[in-house]
Design an enzyme around this catalytic site. Structure first.
Site: not given
Length: 884
Positions: A125, A268, A270, A304-305
């Site tokens: 990304e 941080g 992915m 979050h991931e």
């Protein structure tokens, strides 16, 4: 600029769908010591049903062969135009086969497939997959992937990719030293979510049973020496999966979920489907090596991931302009997760502090852009606080306007409509509007307008009519990318207190509603008046409760009103905000006194307010700790133009020293209350206690007892939170014992990359004009490497972004140093170079001498013949700024 041919801007309005459907992708990686061969087979068919040309993206690839339906093409049948492979007149349905060679060990940009120590890792990304093979490398091209990986068993015993492990073998064509695996991902995904890991890794494992009864294998992979630092990451993953089921009704969809940690990573972490690759700082934790802040950060980033599995993976972005569709939404989700796991009030304050210190300046700088940008030169530059943090506040405003039930209805409709698709921010807004039968057309302006709105608040009380009138007026200043601004939909939560601190229930006149402690006003026009009835006395306004919108409030409460809010406001954000405002006003007032040549004095109102905080034993200790932290110098600098760097530092230091002296007994009582010798505990309540203890220590360090207290805490500490707090007290205040403490810390933790990063940061942020010379020396330290993004951020980034007096040294030495490193990084890691050079973005706000010195360095960078698009875009925008 001598940059040659900078990349042309890409515009959102020019989007067209890719003309080909990509049904299936088969990849075969053969990993050797110096080269990796990638065989790719792509099954394509034309959207129109007619034959046409095929365009594929690629970068740094050695093409070995190219075939269509097993027929090898000769060089006359295709062309390579820059980073595009063009094949003309292909059939409307075909299998494209390519063989390329890539060299991961030479890939210092850390995009595509790269080597990190003994590991091979991918980062695709946003546009890294084109460095692996020729491909339609764009987010709206989604396909199923089957991946075979072959490598030397001894060097790469672990071979991972997306999806489920289908097969494996221990012998390759009679060579027992090699092995292979095959992974298949049944869910269509874009290339940016592809992942591959090869290396010698250890892992911990757990099983999570979903609410439907499926067992999912969870693994966290790390290098063997770090295996004892993975438990918190695993616990955070389990909590994330359970929370997403309970709060959003979303269940994991594969049989395995892997996390891999590496020390070399540009970001941080992915969210690659089922194979998350993490910067090790967001995985590894042990009480003696990680702070409470690290523990909380790991929990939030793991969440979050994981949450991306649905908001980003199952439903992804049509194009990169829609980046906030997945990132803003997922940041909101991870903020809510962390708030439920920790203290909701303190988490909200921390998020607001981060937004205002990072995103508000971005909104007013040369790279200002809406959360959905209209154009970009290099998409890497738009992984910004605006897209992420401001994007999350926009999602939060949906939640505020619609309520939890309405918001969840919108989420369910969003997934029902778009699961397995690449969509836009407009699609999300439509789902929210349709699920709630609400017209949200005006709300869409938040996606297209940059800048931070200012809301001016004026109030009037009519004693005879017993009404209280609140007038809200909004204005957004022009930004470099937009001159004209429109009124936005601003949810503005308000409350009221009496002078004695009693809550005054509020009811809008004529509404028929029951009186409420907090009323949500919705400002949609440039200005509007709201009248509250049955208000018998002039209230103390409690404004923008819970930070209900990402705006600046223009209102001038007096010291008495602020004191009332600090002591009695039931809304934690408003209470904290009042303390921040009182501290800000005190510092800026004394700065003016200093500039006029007068003697600075400590305001008694601030002393009494802080005394009240220190003696409030009923409040959350973490909330008190946040309220005791004065606004930092960067935030204060945003209130000034021109910025008086040294004056601001002197005024803030004066206020801190004054509070420390005036309230030394109160700080000591708080410190002793929580410095009770208990062993480390990572429970939220224990973290809160440590936060207040160490906040007290930060003030006590400025008193006569400071060196002894800090050294005693350092000697007795069994955890990195207390150790680092004591170290900071010694080092940042230049107390006796600081040099010995740094030396002892280095000796103990040499070789531990993450802990040594803390050592670098501490020295990089030490105030003073001569800090730059120490930073230059530290670049020669054996544990520093310009090729490691974590080291660059810890030393160079911390100096440039967190040390105003050092970076803005009046002789320009800090600016020269940063420019030198940006030029060095530009050729090896343009993403990191671009992040570093953004420290110059606010150059016009400073005094004429510093402005000239910063502009000189920007021009020196711009003159480089080989400037990357990443750095070019930021530098060129910064140089367009004018001085007001």
């Amino acid at each position: 600029m001598k940059q040659g041919q900078p990349r042309q801007a890409i515009r959102r309005e020019d989007y067209t769908p890719y003309p080909w459907h990509l049904d299936d992708v088969r990849l075969d990686f053969t990993i050797r010591d110096d080269v990796t061969e990638v065989r790719a087979e792509l099954d394509l068919h034309a959207r129109s049903g007619e034959a046409g040309s095929l365009h594929l993206a690629g970068s740094d690839l050695e093409l070995v062969s190219l075939a269509i339906d097993d027929r090898i093409l000769d060089e006359s049948e295709y062309a390579v135009e820059g980073e595009t492979l063009v094949i003309a007149d292909v059939p409307n349905r075909l299998t494209l086969s390519t063989v390329v060679q890539i060299r991961p060990a030479q890939n210092s940009a850390l995009e595509g497939l790269y080597q990190s120590g003994g590991l091979l890792l991918t980062q695709c990304e946003p546009e890294g997959f084109r460095k692996i093979t020729w491909f339609p490398d764009r987010p709206d091209v989604m396909s199923r992937y089957s991946v075979r990986v072959e490598a030397d068993r001894a060097r790469y015993p672990v071979l991972l990719s997306n999806g489920n492990l289908i097969d494996a073998g221990d012998d390759v064509e009679g060579d027992p030293s090699r092995h292979w695996v095959r992974w298949e991902d049944p869910f269509p995904k874009p290339s940016y979510l592809f992942a591959l890991v090869a290396g010698d890794l250890a892992h911990i494992e757990e099983t999570f049973t979903t609410r439907s009864g499926r067992d999912v294998t969870l693994r966290v992979y790390v290098e063997a020496e770090n295996i004892d630092r993975c438990d918190h990451a695993m616990e955070s993953l389990v909590n994330s999966m359970r929370w997403d089921e309970e709060r959003f009704g979303l269940e994991y969809d594969l049989d395995i979920y892997n996390i891999v940690a590496t020390n070399q990573f540009n970001m941080g972490a992915m969210e690659n489907k089922s194979l998350n690759i993490f910067n090790s700082r967001y995985v590894l934790a042990r009480p003696d090596t990680a702070t409470d802040f690290d523990y909380q950060g790991i929990e939030g980033v793991i969440g979050h991931e994981y949450f991306h599995n649905w908001t980003g993976n199952r439903v992804t972005c049509q194009d990169w302009f829609q980046l906030t569709l997945k990132e803003g939404l997922t940041v909101f989700r991870d903020e809510e997760f962390s708030a439920d796991m920790q203290s909701r009030a303190v988490k909200r304050i921390q998020d607001v502090r981060d937004l205002r210190s990072r995103q508000f300046p971005e909104d007013a700088g040369p790279m200002a852009h809406p959360i959905r940008p209209d154009s970009y030169i290099e998409i890497n530059n738009f992984y910004t606080a605006t897209v992420y943090q401001k994007g999350a506040t926009v999602i939060r405003m949906y939640h505020t306007l619609l309520g939890e039930e309405g918001f969840q209805d919108g989420m369910r409709l969003y997934f029902e409509r778009h699961d397995g698709q690449a969509v836009t921010c407009d699609d999300f807004l439509a789902a929210m509007a349709d699920a709630n039968d609400r017209d949200l057309s005006r709300f869409s302006r938040w996606y297209s307008q940059s800048g931070t709105p200012e809301v001016t608040v004026t109030t009037a009380h009519d004693a005879e009519a017993q009404t209280w009138t609140v007038r809200l007026a909004q204005r957004t200043a022009p930004t470099p990318d937009q001159a004209e601004k429109q009124p936005l939909v601003i949810p503005f939560a308000i409350g009221a207190l009496s002078k004695t601190g009693k809550t005054i229930p509020l009811r809008l006149a004529g509404s028929g509603d029951e009186p409420r402690e907090t009323v949500l006003l919705v400002l949609e026009e440039a200005e509007k008046e709201f009248v509250f009835s049955e208000v018998s006395e002039p209230p103390v306004p409690s404004l923008l409760r819970d930070f209900s919108a990402p705006v600046k409030v223009i209102h001038d409460p007096d010291e008495a009103q602020l004191a009332t809010l600090i002591a009695h406001d039931p809304d934690p954000f408003a209470r904290w905000e009042a303390a921040q405002r009182l501290g800000q006003d005190a510092i800026l007032a004394q700065l003016k006194v200093r500039q006029a040549g007068g003697a600075m004095a400590l305001p008694q109102a601030l002393v009494e307010a802080f005394r009240g905080l220190l003696t409030d034993e009923s409040a959350d200790p973490a909330l008190i700790a946040e309220s005791l932290a004065l606004p930092d110098e960067d935030y204060l600098a945003e209130q000034l133009e021109p910025v008086d760097v040294d004056g601001l530092h002197a005024a803030r230091t004066f206020i801190r020293r004054g509070l420390a002296k005036a309230l030394a007994p109160e700080f000591r009582r708080v410190y002793d209350r929580f410095n009770d010798g208990r062993r480390y505990d990572k429970a939220p309540s224990a973290m809160a206690d440590r936060a207040l203890k160490n906040a007290a220590l930060s003030y006590l360090a400025l008193t006569e007892a400071g060196p002894e207290l800090a050294q005693a805490q350092l000697d007795a500490s069994d955890n990195m939170t207390d150790s680092l707090a004591a170290m900071r007290a010694l080092v940042l205040n230049d107390l006796p014992g600081a040099a010995d403490a740094l030396a002892a810390f280095e000796k103990r933790w040499a070789g531990d990359a993450l802990v040594m990063d803390k050592w670098f940061v501490m020295q990089a942020i030490t105030p003073g004009h001569d800090t730059v010379s120490q930073v230059r020396k530290l670049m020669e330290h054996p544990e520093f490497s310009l090729l490691n993004p974590n080291k660059v951020r810890a030393l160079i980034g911390a100096f440039a972004m967190l040390n105003p007096t050092g970076f803005h040294a009046p002789d320009g030495s800090g600016y020269r140093f940063l420019a030198d490193q940006v030029l060095r990084l530009n050729g090896t890691n343009p993403q990191i170079a671009a992040r570093m050079v953004s420290s110059f973005n606010r150059w016009p706000r400073y005094d004429s001498g510093r402005r000239a010195l910063m502009r000189k360095e920007l021009e020196r960078i711009a003159a480089d013949d080989d400037l990357s698009p990443d750095v070019f875009e930021i530098v060129s925008n910064a140089l367009k700024l004018s001085v007001s």
